[in-house]
Each structure stands twice: as structure tokens, then as C-alpha cells.
Design a protein around this motif. Structure first.
Motif, short mmCIF file in Angstrom:
data_model
loop_
_atom_site.label_atom_id
_atom_site.label_comp_id
_atom_site.label_asym_id
_atom_site.label_seq_id
_atom_site.Cartn_x
_atom_site.Cartn_y
_atom_site.Cartn_z
N ARG A 1 7.00 -73.48 5.42
CA ARG A 1 6.76 -74.91 5.20
C ARG A 1 7.38 -75.76 6.31
N VAL A 2 8.62 -75.44 6.69
CA VAL A 2 9.29 -76.21 7.74
C VAL A 2 8.51 -76.12 9.05
N ARG A 3 8.04 -74.94 9.39
CA ARG A 3 7.27 -74.77 10.63
C ARG A 3 5.94 -75.52 10.56
N TRP A 4 5.34 -75.56 9.39
CA TRP A 4 4.11 -76.33 9.21
C TRP A 4 4.36 -77.81 9.50
N HIS A 5 5.45 -78.34 8.96
CA HIS A 5 5.75 -79.76 9.18
C HIS A 5 6.14 -80.05 10.62
N ILE A 6 6.78 -79.09 11.28
CA ILE A 6 7.05 -79.27 12.71
C ILE A 6 5.74 -79.31 13.49
N ALA A 7 4.84 -78.39 13.13
CA ALA A 7 3.53 -78.36 13.78
C ALA A 7 2.78 -79.67 13.55
#
Length: 434
Positions: free
Chosen positions: A384-390
Motif C-alpha cells: 500500500r505504501v509503495r502504491w501511494h508513493i507511485a
């Protein structure tokens, strides 16, 4: 000390008078001297004189004699009774014998004396008999029930303790100290709604200074009972006196963000918690940065979101490193097991069997440790964190970086289909140049 079961006395036994006659010689001592001995803490002599006087009374009033096997005690019984109901209704048959202040007082001090001698069955028996010789008066006789409660407490009988303490409270609800003691006791008995009621009542009525830990307890109970605004209120009161409690700063931040919607407070608390959390507290630090990133992302402040999510990733990488350490430990144990097992099978070297069993136990513990650390890692929502960074990079038109983090979110199986669509779309934008 008599070992007691966690049960209350029965109504059947309460309908009679207990008479315990010690086999002693009283000489010329006067009955009224029992108070002198009691005040001198000579409880053995005090109770001897009391029992002597009670024997004289019951010999004249034969209708109050009982069969000794029916002593009231805290032993296991066939049924329990509720003191509050029993003494709220004085019409219970045979519950009230007569108004006799002398006999009431004798039984009362016998109860006190036996309690001090740690003879709890005898103490309770006399306390209950003293109630039969007095009309119970609200706001006056609550100390008797409070003393009964303390006997049950010393005897380790929590239900009896709670029942008697509640009776004292009902007779005199103006004493906030009853509510404090009841609240703490009821938590242990897992009666948390009642505990919360009494603790709230205590802090609203006492004139004493409130211990900050009580605010924390009330906050915890409120949250457990789904009263999140109340919980938020009392956590804040606690933090006034304990502003550096990192765990409560983080907990209140989580409640404010996910339960009460107080986002400004949540942001303030998560920021403060990062100041006081230990570097070893990887999980909370990662989550605090993640939540701060969420607040920034929802406010369309993508620059701050990238900073906070990036900090969260640093702690996730530390946790991932811990996972790898536990995986290596498990592999090493497994390698040793295979080597010893091979020696046992091929060389019949049974001297190594105890070492083999030890390693099997080590492997089991290593597997448990690995499962725990993996579970903690998953709670950090790495996908989820990587999705929001993306997404933040995409909105900031950093398309190459966005593609990289969408790919990472796919590796964690987080919104994989949507991530693939976005990667395709962004690659087209890069190829077109707009």
C-alpha cells in the motif's frame, strides 16, 4: 489460613445464627472488657469474651440456636445470593431477628476479631449474624458491608468481595472511594462497562487529586467499550501529565485518525510520537510516518506525502532485514538437522540423537519467530505504501519513478491489475512526451 472457594454464602445458612463456642476457661474476666482487648489488638482474648457472652444469650433464646454444620462461610455452596437484594428487602422471612444493639455489636466485633486472626469463615459468620440484629440504615451501615468486602478480599473471594462492596456503595453512593475500589475490581472481573461507570463516577465526585494512570485506565475502558470520543478525551487528560508517553501519543493518534476523524490532532500526535519512540520500535515509527503521509496525500500535499512515505519505507526495510535474519536462522537450523539426520541413518550414530531432538525444538521456535516477524512486517502495508508513493509521483508528473513503485506494489500483490494498467498508461505518456 482456611483456603476458600470463590463462592458466596447461601440464603439457607443466612437464616440462622452461628454459634461458635471456644473451649476455654474465662475465669473472672468481665464480658465488657472485650473492647479493651480488641483495642489492644489482643483479638484472641477479645473473641473469647464475646463468644462467652453470646453463649449466655443463645442459651436463653433457644429459638436462635442452629445446627453447627450450617455455619455461614465462603465455601462452595449450591446457590449464591445477592446481598444487595437481600438487605434492600428486609421482609425476607427470618432475615431480621430483632433490634438488639448489644448482640449486634458483639457479633460485629467478633467478625472484626476473627478477620484480624485470618479466620475468614468465622469472621463472615459473625458479620452476617450482626446484620440480623439491626435495622439496616442507608448512609450509616455501609461500613459493615465494606468490612465484609475486605474479609472476602483477604480470603481471595473476588465475587464475594464485589458483591459486598456493591452493597456498601448502594447504601451510601455519596462515598466516591467505593466507586474507585469497585471500578478497579470490576476490571479484573472483566465487567468493563460497570467498571467504566464507577471510575467515571469517582472522578466526577471526588475532591482528591486524580492519578494520571486513572485517566489512562478510563481511556482504555472507553475505547474497549466503543466510546472513542470519551477515550480520546481521557487520553488527552493523561497526556497533560505524561506528555512524553510515546505509546499513548501513537495510540491516541491512531484513534483520532481512524475513529473520531480528528485529523489535526492525529497529525500533531504522530509527529510528537516520533520524537519519543525508540529507534527499536520499528513498527510504530513506520506506521506514524505512513499515517502522516496519508494525511498529506489526502490534503493533496504530494511533496510532503513522498517525504513521509519515504521515511516509512526506511523502517520497512529495517523490518525486512529482520525477516531475512530469521529466515537465515531457520535455514541454518534446517541444514544442521539434515546433517545429523544423515549421520543417524547412514552411520547409526545414535549418540547424536539428543542433539537431533534439540535441533528439532530449535527449528520449531525459529519457525514461530519467523511467522511473528512476518506478520509484523505485513502490518506495515508495504504494498500500500509503495502504491501511494507511485500515485504521488504520478500526480507530480514523475512518471518513471511512478512506474518503478507501481511495479514494487505488484511484487507485494497490492492492486496488481490496476497497477499494470497505470504502468501501461504512463509508458505511453513517456513515449509521447506528454
Amino acid at each position: 489460613m482456611i483456603k476458600l472457594n470463590n463462592q458466596l454464602f447461601t440464603l439457607h445458612t443466612l437464616l440462622f445464627v452461628t454459634l461458635i463456642t471456644p473451649q476455654v476457661t474465662f475465669g473472672q474476666a468481665k464480658t465488657e472488657d472485650y473492647m479493651k482487648f480488641f483495642n489492644e489488638k489482643n483479638f484472641l482474648k477479645s473473641v473469647e469474651l464475646i463468644e462467652n457472652r453470646l453463649k449466655e444469650f443463645y442459651n436463653k433464646r433457644i429459638e436462635y440456636r442452629i445446627v453447627t454444620s450450617d455455619f455461614i462461610s465462603a465455601r462452595k455452596t449450591d446457590s449464591d445470593i445477592d446481598l444487595r437484594k437481600l438487605f434492600r428487602n428486609r421482609k425476607v422471612e427470618n432475615n431480621f431477628a430483632e433490634a438488639n444493639n448489644e448482640i449486634h455489636t458483639l457479633h460485629l466485633y467478633a467478625g472484626k476479631s476473627y478477620s484480624n486472626l485470618n479466620k475468614y469463615n468465622s469472621s463472615l459468620s459473625h458479620y452476617f449474624q450482626c446484620l440480623r440484629f439491626k435495622l439496616i440504615e442507608p448512609n450509616r451501615d455501609d461500613p459493615i458491608f465494606y468490612e465484609i468486602a475486605q474479609v472476602y478480599k483477604k480470603a481471595g473471594n473476588s465475587p464475594g468481595y464485589a458483591n459486598s462492596l456493591e452493597t456498601a456503595y448502594e447504601l451510601n453512593p455519596r462515598k466516591p472511594e467505593y466507586s474507585l475500589e469497585l471500578g478497579i475490581l470490576l476490571i479484573k472481573l472483566n465487567q468493563k462497562k460497570k467498571a467504566l461507570y464507577h471510575l467515571l463516577r469517582y472522578i466526577s465526585s471526588t475532591e482528591d487529586a486524580i492519578d494520571s494512570r486513572l485517566y489512562l485506565t478510563i481511556g482504555n475502558l472507553s475505547i474497549e467499550n466503543g466510546k472513542f470520543l470519551e477515550g480520546e478525551k481521557y487520553y488527552k487528560k493523561y497526556l497533560v501529565e505524561k506528555p512524553d508517553d510515546a505509546n499513548i501519543l501513537f495510540a491516541l493518534g491512531s484513534i483520532s485518525m481512524t475513529k473520531t476523524g480528528n485529523i489535526p490532532l492525529a497529525l500533531e500526535l504522530f509527529t510528537k510520537s516520533l520524537t519519543f519512540l525508540s529507534d527499536k520500535d520499528i513498527s510504530k515509527k513506520s506506521k506514524a510516518h505512513e499515517y502522516i503521509g496519508d494525511i498529506a496525500w489526502n490534503s493533496l500535499n504530494f511533496k510532503q506525502a513522498l517525504i513521509s512515505y519515504g521515511e516509512a519505507l526506511k523502517y520497512q526495510e529495517k523490518m525486512e532485514s529482520e525477516v531475512k535474519k530469521f529466515e537465515k536462522k531457520l535455514m541454518d537450523v534446517d541444514t544442521k538437522i539434515k546433517a545429523i539426520k544423515y549421520a543417524l541413518v547412514t552411520k547409526k550414530n545414535y549418540d547424536d540423537f539428543s542433539a537431533y531432538e534439540t535441533l528439532i525444538d530449535d527449528k520449531s521456535r525459529a519457525e514461530q519467530d519467523l511467522n511473528i516477524i512476518k506478520r509484523e512486517y505485513r502490518k506495515l502495508n508495504p504494498g500500500r505504501v509503495r502504491w501511494h508513493i507511485a500515485d504521488s509521483h504520478e500526480r507530480a508528473e514523475n512518471y518513471s519513478d511512478a512506474i518503478e513503485y507501481y511495479r514494487q506494489s505488484i511484487s507485494f500483490n497490492y492492486q496488481s491489475d490496476e497497477a499494470r494498467k497505470k504502468i501501461t498508461k504512463l509508458q505511453l505518456k513517456i513515449n509521447r512526451g506528454y
